[in-house]
Motif scaffolding. Structure first.
Motif, PDB file in Angstrom:
ATOM      1  N   ILE A 207       0.834  -1.189   0.000  1.00 40.32           N
ATOM      2  CA  ILE A 207       0.000   0.000   0.000  1.00 40.32           C
ATOM      3  C   ILE A 207       0.869   1.240   0.000  1.00 40.32           C
ATOM      4  O   ILE A 207       0.678   2.166   0.768  1.00 40.32           O
ATOM      5  CB  ILE A 207      -0.948  -0.015   1.202  1.00 40.32           C
ATOM      6  CG1 ILE A 207      -0.215  -0.501   2.445  1.00 40.32           C
ATOM      7  CG2 ILE A 207      -2.145  -0.874   0.942  1.00 40.32           C
ATOM      8  CD1 ILE A 207      -1.072  -0.633   3.658  1.00 40.32           C
ATOM      9  N   GLU A 211      -1.380   1.869  -5.123  1.00 42.59           N
ATOM     10  CA  GLU A 211      -2.345   1.434  -4.122  1.00 42.59           C
ATOM     11  C   GLU A 211      -2.840   0.008  -4.344  1.00 42.59           C
ATOM     12  O   GLU A 211      -3.022  -0.458  -5.479  1.00 42.59           O
ATOM     13  CB  GLU A 211      -3.555   2.383  -4.154  1.00 42.59           C
ATOM     14  CG  GLU A 211      -3.218   3.802  -3.724  1.00 42.59           C
ATOM     15  CD  GLU A 211      -2.902   3.884  -2.255  1.00 42.59           C
ATOM     16  OE1 GLU A 211      -3.387   3.053  -1.500  1.00 42.59           O
ATOM     17  OE2 GLU A 211      -2.157   4.789  -1.869  1.00 42.59           O
ATOM     18  N   ASN A 212      -3.075  -0.652  -3.199  1.00 41.61           N
ATOM     19  CA  ASN A 212      -3.759  -1.934  -3.160  1.00 41.61           C
ATOM     20  C   ASN A 212      -3.127  -3.022  -4.011  1.00 41.61           C
ATOM     21  O   ASN A 212      -3.810  -3.882  -4.555  1.00 41.61           O
ATOM     22  CB  ASN A 212      -5.228  -1.756  -3.572  1.00 41.61           C
ATOM     23  CG  ASN A 212      -5.963  -0.847  -2.619  1.00 41.61           C
ATOM     24  OD1 ASN A 212      -5.775  -0.944  -1.415  1.00 41.61           O
ATOM     25  ND2 ASN A 212      -6.778   0.038  -3.137  1.00 41.61           N
ATOM     26  N   THR A 322       4.271  -5.077   4.860  1.00 36.65           N
ATOM     27  CA  THR A 322       3.771  -4.138   3.869  1.00 36.65           C
ATOM     28  C   THR A 322       4.895  -3.887   2.881  1.00 36.65           C
ATOM     29  O   THR A 322       6.072  -3.811   3.260  1.00 36.65           O
ATOM     30  CB  THR A 322       3.312  -2.820   4.521  1.00 36.65           C
ATOM     31  OG1 THR A 322       2.850  -1.933   3.502  1.00 36.65           O
ATOM     32  CG2 THR A 322       4.420  -2.156   5.313  1.00 36.65           C
ATOM     33  N   ASP A 344       3.420   6.128   3.853  1.00 30.96           N
ATOM     34  CA  ASP A 344       2.087   5.782   3.354  1.00 30.96           C
ATOM     35  C   ASP A 344       1.837   4.283   3.470  1.00 30.96           C
ATOM     36  O   ASP A 344       0.757   3.840   3.866  1.00 30.96           O
ATOM     37  CB  ASP A 344       1.941   6.206   1.893  1.00 30.96           C
ATOM     38  CG  ASP A 344       1.868   7.715   1.723  1.00 30.96           C
ATOM     39  OD1 ASP A 344       1.615   8.410   2.725  1.00 30.96           O
ATOM     40  OD2 ASP A 344       2.078   8.192   0.592  1.00 30.96           O
ATOM     41  N   SER A 345       2.845   3.512   3.101  1.00 29.82           N
ATOM     42  CA  SER A 345       2.706   2.062   3.125  1.00 29.82           C
ATOM     43  C   SER A 345       2.495   1.537   4.535  1.00 29.82           C
ATOM     44  O   SER A 345       1.575   0.755   4.799  1.00 29.82           O
ATOM     45  CB  SER A 345       3.968   1.436   2.505  1.00 29.82           C
ATOM     46  OG  SER A 345       3.891   0.041   2.509  1.00 29.82           O
ATOM     47  N   ARG A 347       1.585   3.181   7.344  1.00 30.66           N
ATOM     48  CA  ARG A 347       0.451   3.732   8.086  1.00 30.66           C
ATOM     49  C   ARG A 347      -0.898   3.190   7.634  1.00 30.66           C
ATOM     50  O   ARG A 347      -1.880   3.289   8.363  1.00 30.66           O
ATOM     51  CB  ARG A 347       0.471   5.255   8.005  1.00 30.66           C
ATOM     52  CG  ARG A 347       1.607   5.856   8.818  1.00 30.66           C
ATOM     53  CD  ARG A 347       1.415   7.321   9.092  1.00 30.66           C
ATOM     54  NE  ARG A 347       2.390   7.806  10.058  1.00 30.66           N
ATOM     55  CZ  ARG A 347       2.400   9.028  10.561  1.00 30.66           C
ATOM     56  NH1 ARG A 347       1.475   9.903  10.185  1.00 30.66           N
ATOM     57  NH2 ARG A 347       3.318   9.392  11.446  1.00 30.66           N
ATOM     58  N   LYS A 348      -0.933   2.618   6.444  1.00 33.48           N
ATOM     59  CA  LYS A 348      -2.193   2.053   5.985  1.00 33.48           C
ATOM     60  C   LYS A 348      -2.398   0.619   6.454  1.00 33.48           C
ATOM     61  O   LYS A 348      -3.387  -0.011   6.107  1.00 33.48           O
ATOM     62  CB  LYS A 348      -2.277   2.150   4.463  1.00 33.48           C
ATOM     63  CG  LYS A 348      -2.488   3.592   4.013  1.00 33.48           C
ATOM     64  CD  LYS A 348      -2.599   3.715   2.511  1.00 33.48           C
ATOM     65  CE  LYS A 348      -2.764   5.166   2.111  1.00 33.48           C
ATOM     66  NZ  LYS A 348      -2.792   5.352   0.643  1.00 33.48           N
ATOM     67  N   ASP A 350      -3.836  -0.888   8.997  1.00 37.24           N
ATOM     68  CA  ASP A 350      -4.763  -0.479  10.049  1.00 37.24           C
ATOM     69  C   ASP A 350      -5.769  -1.602  10.305  1.00 37.24           C
ATOM     70  O   ASP A 350      -5.577  -2.741   9.877  1.00 37.24           O
ATOM     71  CB  ASP A 350      -5.473   0.818   9.665  1.00 37.24           C
ATOM     72  CG  ASP A 350      -6.164   0.731   8.303  1.00 37.24           C
ATOM     73  OD1 ASP A 350      -6.326  -0.405   7.788  1.00 37.24           O
ATOM     74  OD2 ASP A 350      -6.561   1.780   7.768  1.00 37.24           O
ATOM     75  N   PHE A 353      -6.998  -3.258   7.166  1.00 38.74           N
ATOM     76  CA  PHE A 353      -5.958  -4.119   6.607  1.00 38.74           C
ATOM     77  C   PHE A 353      -5.967  -5.474   7.309  1.00 38.74           C
ATOM     78  O   PHE A 353      -5.939  -6.534   6.681  1.00 38.74           O
ATOM     79  CB  PHE A 353      -4.598  -3.443   6.766  1.00 38.74           C
ATOM     80  CG  PHE A 353      -3.399  -4.259   6.329  1.00 38.74           C
ATOM     81  CD1 PHE A 353      -2.802  -4.025   5.107  1.00 38.74           C
ATOM     82  CD2 PHE A 353      -2.867  -5.241   7.151  1.00 38.74           C
ATOM     83  CE1 PHE A 353      -1.698  -4.767   4.705  1.00 38.74           C
ATOM     84  CE2 PHE A 353      -1.765  -5.981   6.760  1.00 38.74           C
ATOM     85  CZ  PHE A 353      -1.181  -5.748   5.526  1.00 38.74           C
TER      86      PHE A 353
END
Length: 455
Positions: A207, A211-212, A322, A344-345, A347-348, A350, A353
């Protein structure tokens, strides 16, 4: 090299038998996917505390008795892997070695050679599949210097726990050695209820800037992976780089000074990880810089990211990964950009996830296939980062004070980095494993060295 002479070896078993209803613990999905090697750690203690007054036999007796009592509570550690899918808590115990070391501890620490540290360990790091069910899940070696200084080297099977669990065990053992009634007030071994066995891939959602995306089991696609230098003899070397507070502050100021940077206060781990990744890409052979895909993989503890959060008393593997992908030539290769991608990678990872990881929905599987085709067709250079920062290893007091220094050793992986707190708690020691020829370039990269305090 200091001469280390092993003087004894014995098996330490739990002080009480494990109840029958607790004698089999199923692997969680994360245990099942953990690489079967030993995580290594060495805790060095100077002779300034009470250990200066103790004979080696007294020290050994205290450690063995308290280890036996600790295993009674951490009964998973004293068992064996069964059929590759569970731990049989059969009280077979752990290996305990004693050794004498010529010379003075502080003199040794003043001139540490990381290539010699493995002599303080009881086992080799790597383990074969055939050995997995027969070897102890933990082994300890107590090395006593002539001056009374002590180095406790441990090999901890990654199949039974992550860094959080290792720290929990070490501090529990230390507490028992100091006379505590319990190694821990509570302990939970039922992570399989939260992360049941599934057919999920080894690598979790990527991530970062793309994205994704997900990458499937990299280990099963080795023929398409490439090192950061031409193939040849895979001679991996380990070096330690220290980043003190002023140099970390300089990295942080640099990132925050960039006009388009939206990162207010990057963490130590983000700053050091991105620096190593950035410079490792910069020193890659020129013919491959714009044709290969690069990625940084970070291990992330899920205990505080699941909803509701878990405590550190959940023992086992509760970490996922991640992946931050980066393709040279498609994105500006600025240091502060990489810091942002990594943030970004990470912290996502969560609650959503973790929920997706637990469910293993089809959308995730489709993303895996898409990313695998995109990255592996170009050749992928992967950098793996594991942070032990904030793990309370420096709190482990066995009765003769807290550690003078914490060390690890070479690990079985190319481009693998372990980040450990300095003793002060605000710096970082980066233990970097790379191909010998790549390491030689990194050690001579002036931009990298300008932020390194010492080696």
């Amino acid at each position: 090299m200091k001469e280390v002479e092993v003087t004894s070896r014995e098996i330490i078993k739990p002080s009480t038998l494990t109840p029958q209803h607790l004698q089999n613990i199923s692997f969680s999905h994360l245990d099942n996917k953990a690489t079967p090697y030993y995580v290594t750690i060495i805790l060095f203690y100077s002779s300034q505390g009470d250990n200066k007054k103790l004979e080696q036999g007294e020290i050994s007796d205290q450690l063995k008795k308290s280890l036996s009592e600790t295993l009674a509570q951490f009964y998973r550690v004293g068992g064996r892997v069964k059929d590759g899918v569970s731990i049989e808590c059969n009280d077979d115990g752990v290996d305990f070695f004693e050794a004498r070391v010529e010379g003075q501890l502080m003199e040794y620490l003043d001139h540490v050679n990381v290539d010699e540290l493995e002599q303080f360990l009881p086992y080799e790091v790597c383990i074969t599949v055939d050995e997995l069910s027969s070897k102890a899940l933990l082994a300890a070696q107590v090395n006593v210097f002539d001056c009374g200084g002590i180095a406790i080297g441990m090999c901890f099977s990654h199949k039974i726990g992550d860094g959080v669990s290792l720290a929990k065990f070490i501090n529990g053992w230390a507490a028992m050695c100091c006379g505590a009634n319990e190694a821990s007030t509570s302990m939970y071994f039922d992570l399989s209820l939260h992360f049941p066995m599934t057919n999920l891939p080894k690598l979790m959602p990527s991530i970062g800037p793309k994205e994704n995306k997900l990458l499937e089991n990299i280990g099963e696609s080795k023929e398409k992976m490439v090192p950061s230098s031409p193939r040849g003899k895979q001679n991996i070397v380990t070096r330690r780089f220290v980043f003190d507070v002023p140099n970390i502050a300089a990295l942080r100021d640099y990132v925050r000074s960039k006009k388009f940077s939206n990162i207010d206060y990057p963490t130590r781990v983000e700053l050091v990880s991105a620096l190593i990744w950035w410079r490792a890409m910069a020193i890659a052979p020129s013919e491959s810089k714009h044709t290969r895909a690069y990625a940084a993989m970070h291990a992330v503890d899920l205990r505080q990211r699941i909803v509701p959060p878990m405590s550190d008393d959940y023992f086992g593997n509760a970490s996922s990964f991640t992946v931050t992908p980066f393709i040279k030539g498609e994105t500006v290769s600025e240091y502060h950009d990489l810091v942002g991608y990594m943030r970004d990678s990470i912290r996502k990872v969560d609650g959503n996830f973790v929920m997706e990881l637990q469910r293993g929905n089809e959308l995730s599987m489709n993303c895996i296939k898409e990313a695998k085709e995109q990255f592996l067709e170009r050749g992928l250079v992967m950098f793996n980062f594991n942070s032990w920062c904030r793990f309370p290893f420096y709190e482990a007091d066995f009765g003769w004070g807290k550690p003078t220094w914490i060390a690890t050793t070479k690990v079985p992986g190319m481009n693998l980095v372990i980040l450990i707190d300095t003793k002060s708690g605000d710096g970082i020691e980066a233990w970097v494993n790379m191909l010998e020829e790549d390491m030689a370039q990194l050690e001579n990269d002036q931009e990298f060295l300008s932020f390194v305090s010492s080696k």
